[in-house]
Enzyme design. Structure first.
Site, PDB file in Angstrom:
ATOM      1  N   CYS A  88      98.651 115.160  40.046  1.00  0.00           N
ATOM      2  CA  CYS A  88      98.578 114.307  41.227  1.00  0.00           C
ATOM      3  C   CYS A  88      99.982 114.010  41.735  1.00  0.00           C
ATOM      4  O   CYS A  88     100.195 113.760  42.908  1.00  0.00           O
ATOM      5  CB  CYS A  88      97.845 113.016  40.899  1.00  0.00           C
ATOM      6  SG  CYS A  88      98.531 112.201  39.464  1.00  0.00           S
ATOM      7  N   GLU A  91      92.233 105.651  41.383  1.00  0.00           N
ATOM      8  CA  GLU A  91      93.527 106.340  41.484  1.00  0.00           C
ATOM      9  C   GLU A  91      93.263 107.762  41.950  1.00  0.00           C
ATOM     10  O   GLU A  91      92.557 108.507  41.291  1.00  0.00           O
ATOM     11  CB  GLU A  91      94.263 106.299  40.137  1.00  0.00           C
ATOM     12  CG  GLU A  91      94.740 104.889  39.787  1.00  0.00           C
ATOM     13  CD  GLU A  91      95.477 104.216  40.931  1.00  0.00           C
ATOM     14  OE1 GLU A  91      96.348 104.866  41.562  1.00  0.00           O
ATOM     15  OE2 GLU A  91      95.185 103.041  41.240  1.00  0.00           O
TER      16      GLU A  91
HETATM   17  P1  NAD Z   1      87.205 115.004  41.387  1.00  0.00           P
HETATM   18  O1  NAD Z   1      87.231 113.918  42.382  1.00  0.00           O
HETATM   19  O2  NAD Z   1      86.527 116.269  41.723  1.00  0.00           O
HETATM   20  O3  NAD Z   1      86.532 114.490  40.030  1.00  0.00           O
HETATM   21  C1  NAD Z   1      87.013 113.344  39.367  1.00  0.00           C
HETATM   22  C2  NAD Z   1      85.916 112.821  38.462  1.00  0.00           C
HETATM   23  O4  NAD Z   1      84.848 112.359  39.278  1.00  0.00           O
HETATM   24  C3  NAD Z   1      85.320 113.891  37.543  1.00  0.00           C
HETATM   25  O5  NAD Z   1      84.958 113.298  36.313  1.00  0.00           O
HETATM   26  C4  NAD Z   1      84.085 114.289  38.290  1.00  0.00           C
HETATM   27  O6  NAD Z   1      83.125 114.850  37.439  1.00  0.00           O
HETATM   28  C5  NAD Z   1      83.634 112.949  38.832  1.00  0.00           C
HETATM   29  N1  NAD Z   1      82.685 112.980  39.946  1.00  0.00           N
HETATM   30  C6  NAD Z   1      82.513 113.923  40.888  1.00  0.00           C
HETATM   31  N2  NAD Z   1      81.550 113.549  41.748  1.00  0.00           N
HETATM   32  C7  NAD Z   1      81.107 112.335  41.344  1.00  0.00           C
HETATM   33  C8  NAD Z   1      80.140 111.425  41.835  1.00  0.00           C
HETATM   34  N3  NAD Z   1      79.407 111.670  42.918  1.00  0.00           N
HETATM   35  N4  NAD Z   1      79.958 110.265  41.177  1.00  0.00           N
HETATM   36  C9  NAD Z   1      80.678 109.969  40.077  1.00  0.00           C
HETATM   37  N5  NAD Z   1      81.611 110.790  39.577  1.00  0.00           N
HETATM   38  C10 NAD Z   1      81.829 111.969  40.198  1.00  0.00           C
HETATM   39  O7  NAD Z   1      88.731 115.277  40.962  1.00  0.00           O
HETATM   40  P2  NAD Z   1      89.266 116.377  39.950  1.00  0.00           P
HETATM   41  O8  NAD Z   1      89.252 117.703  40.615  1.00  0.00           O
HETATM   42  O9  NAD Z   1      88.604 116.219  38.639  1.00  0.00           O
HETATM   43  O10 NAD Z   1      90.771 115.910  39.741  1.00  0.00           O
HETATM   44  C11 NAD Z   1      91.807 116.245  40.625  1.00  0.00           C
HETATM   45  C12 NAD Z   1      92.118 115.086  41.547  1.00  0.00           C
HETATM   46  O11 NAD Z   1      92.493 113.958  40.776  1.00  0.00           O
HETATM   47  C13 NAD Z   1      93.279 115.344  42.470  1.00  0.00           C
HETATM   48  O12 NAD Z   1      92.966 114.830  43.741  1.00  0.00           O
HETATM   49  C14 NAD Z   1      94.413 114.556  41.838  1.00  0.00           C
HETATM   50  O13 NAD Z   1      95.433 114.189  42.726  1.00  0.00           O
HETATM   51  C15 NAD Z   1      93.680 113.373  41.304  1.00  0.00           C
HETATM   52  N6  NAD Z   1      94.426 112.697  40.258  1.00  0.00           N
HETATM   53  C16 NAD Z   1      94.977 111.465  40.526  1.00  0.00           C
HETATM   54  C17 NAD Z   1      95.726 110.812  39.577  1.00  0.00           C
HETATM   55  C18 NAD Z   1      96.344 109.473  39.841  1.00  0.00           C
HETATM   56  O14 NAD Z   1      96.759 108.812  38.902  1.00  0.00           O
HETATM   57  N7  NAD Z   1      96.425 109.042  41.077  1.00  0.00           N
HETATM   58  C19 NAD Z   1      95.910 111.405  38.329  1.00  0.00           C
HETATM   59  C20 NAD Z   1      95.320 112.654  38.076  1.00  0.00           C
HETATM   60  C21 NAD Z   1      94.573 113.284  39.050  1.00  0.00           C
END
Ligand code: NAD
Length: 517
Positions: free
Chosen positions: A321, A287
């Site tokens: 999001c 997501e």
């Molecule tokens: P992000 O992609 O930077 O991180 C998300 C998660 O992935 C974190 O736990 C991070 O530590 C982890 N991560 C980062 N690199 C990784 C890797 N190489 N391997 C495995 N895990 C890794 O996102 P963020 O800044 O934490 O969150 C914001 C984003 O989340 C925005 O794009 C927002 O739209 C989205 N979001 C989506 C929803 C939804 O339901 N669609 C809900 C909330 C947030």
């Protein structure tokens, strides 16, 4: 079912001085625990590694909210072992017994609700209302999935064949990886953990490095609730060190991810590769981001439209999001509406979350710099009518002024890319049809909405607007668990619909047994 019927956790009314007082007291009461060390939790044991990283208060980065243990390869190995061991037992529990354990967890969370809220305010800069809503949503997820799991326990509906018994049932898959973002630091973490666990899987959860403290606190509640050791394991650390390693591990059966498109697609790609010793095809639930739009036409109630736009664009500083980042307004009412939104946005207070400001600091320095980068280019991409940079006088945290950029070119970066801050781009449409065209002209498809008084146009928009969650004549954020299943289209993700009746199906596989008599 013996549990009381599901209902959404009520929100706190902060117009009540007693509620405000209780919240402030909770903030005070957690002060002595600021800066303490939070261990990994593996197989029920608290594990320290001699290495830590800091979680800072975004509104005052000189405050260390907590120090979280840094996991390395040895701890990951241990976490997989613990989750595999716990799986052998947890997967055999009856659905009722597992659900009972989760309902107990929800009760423990409810009792410590104010404490959870206070940590959210400190660690993520959520004001009281946003923290309260996030904790309520976390409780909802646990209660909701506990009940939905019982429904999934029944055999699937199949037809009969003479002389045989045919039975198809759902069963858990194994050890999964849960990777949540920082923005709904408790709700998404808890929801994406509770679902696979409710149907008999065990998990390793790796929270965002921006919000490890709330994850550590959640593990205390998991223990207090009596969820067996190893069912939920917590590893914290640096993404560069442990992110790929967790996803690539041949023992990872599925990845339940919520976050940005870039990370989600990276996980999707890596999880597709079968590693030596891996006996299954990994499943990924992804997501991801949004570039969410609200259409306002010339028949709309503009007061309603302005309120909806301000709430959707600026609550939690646009870091949802589902946040509104593209206002698509029909030319005839654009000047009036933009002025109304500007007046409302100007009245928003910008300041510390502990002071319950309307707009607080964005999560960290990286995000702060990224948003300022977008704002630096904004004057070339439209007309900045409010804000446009850091919020002066708000404090030393990562404060960005609520920003409105009018007459944005639909091809401009601020009209197309997810910024994840308090920045609203206004796109002017010639007419309603043009507005629909602009709405769908995006790689994302998460949330969106329309404010209109035209029945015909509302029906047209309901049909044509390509988003997973579409709202009519209201704000476009704040989906309720069990009421508005949530998840997007297009590059916003795999449309898992968290908080909906199909969600648990993603964490099971079906087995058909045929016996001839
Ligand atoms: P992000 O992609 O930077 O991180 C998300 C998660 O992935 C974190 O736990 C991070 O530590 C982890 N991560 C980062 N690199 C990784 C890797 N190489 N391997 C495995 N895990 C890794 O996102 P963020 O800044 O934490 O969150 C914001 C984003 O989340 C925005 O794009 C927002 O739209 C989205 N979001 C989506 C929803 C939804 O339901 N669609 C809900 C909330 C947030």
């Amino acid at each position: 079912m013996a549990f009381e019927p599901y209902r959404n956790e009520p929100f706190t009314d902060f117009a009540d001085p007693a509620a405000l007082g209780a919240y402030r007291a909770a903030l005070e009461s957690v002060q002595p625990r600021l800066g303490r060390e939070w261990p990994l939790v593996i197989g029920g044991e608290r594990v320290t590694t001699g290495r830590t990283f800091d979680s800072l208060d975004p509104c005052d980065p000189s405050v260390v909210v907590g120090r979280a243990a840094m996991a390395g390869a040895a701890e990951l190995d241990r976490a997989f072992d613990a989750a595999e061991t716990a799986y052998r037992s947890w997967s055999t529990w009856s659905a009722e017994a597992r659900s009972r354990a989760l309902v107990r967890l929800a009760a423990v969370m409810r009792r410590r609700k104010l404490e959870l809220c206070a940590w959210e305010t400190l660690e993520a800069g959520k004001n009281f209302r946003e923290a309260d809503a996030d904790v309520a949503e976390a409780i909802d997820f646990v209660e909701y999935y506990a009940r939905e799991a019982l429904i999934l326990d029944a055999p699937l509906r199949t037809y009969h064949w003479p002389g045989e018994e045919n039975l198809t049932r759902l069963q858990p898959m194994g050890v999964g990886l849960v990777i949540p973002p920082w923005n709904f630091l408790l709700a998404i973490l808890v929801g994406t953990v509770a679902a696979p666990v409710a149907v008999g899987n065990t998990v390793i959860v790796k929270p965002s490095p921006s919000t490890p403290v709330i994850a550590g606190l959640f593990m205390e509640l998991v223990e207090e609730a009596g969820i067996p050791a190893g069912v939920i394991n917590l590893v914290t650390g640096a993404d560069a060190e442990i992110g790929d390693a967790l996803v690539d591990d041949p023992r990872t059966r599925f990845v339940n991810f919520t976050g940005s498109v870039a990370t989600g697609l990276r996980i999707h790609e890596r999880a597709a590769k079968v590693h030596p010793g891996q006996r299954f095809v990994k499943r990924t639930m992804l997501e991801m981001g949004g570039k969410d739009a609200l259409i306002v036409d010339e028949t709309a109630d503009l007061e309603l439209a302005a309120d909806a736009a301000v709430a959707s664009a600026f609550s939690f500083n646009g870091q949802k999001c589902s946040a509104l980042s593209r206002l698509i307004v029909v030319d005839a009412v654009a000047d009036t509406l933009v002025a109304m939104i500007g007046e409302r946005a100007e009245r928003l207070t910008v300041g510390a979350a502990t002071d319950n400001a309307d707009v607080t600091a964005v999560i960290n320095e990286r995000q702060f710099d990224k948003i300022l980068g977008y704002l630096a280019d904004a004057p070339e991409q439209g007309q900045v009518v409010l804000g446009g940079g850091r919020a002066d006088g708000a404090g030393d945290g990562y404060f960005i002024a609520p920003t409105i950029v009018d007459r944005v070119d639909p091809a401009a970066r601020i009209a197309r890319e997810e910024i994840f801050g308090p920045v609203l781009a206004v796109l002017r449409a010639r007419d309603f049809d043009h507005a629909i065209e602009l709405f769908n002209d995006s790689d994302f498809g998460l949330t969106g909405g329309i404010v209109s008084a035209s029945r015909e146009r509302i029906e047209h928009a309901r049909r044509e607007c390509q988003v997973g969650n579409f709202y009519v004549n209201r704000k476009i954020t704040g989906a309720l668990v069990g009421v508005q299943p949530f998840g997007g289209f297009k590059r916003s993700g795999t449309n898992s619909k968290a908080g909906g009746p199909d969600y648990l199906r993603l964490f099971v596989e079906a087995k058909t047994v045929t016996e001839r008599f």
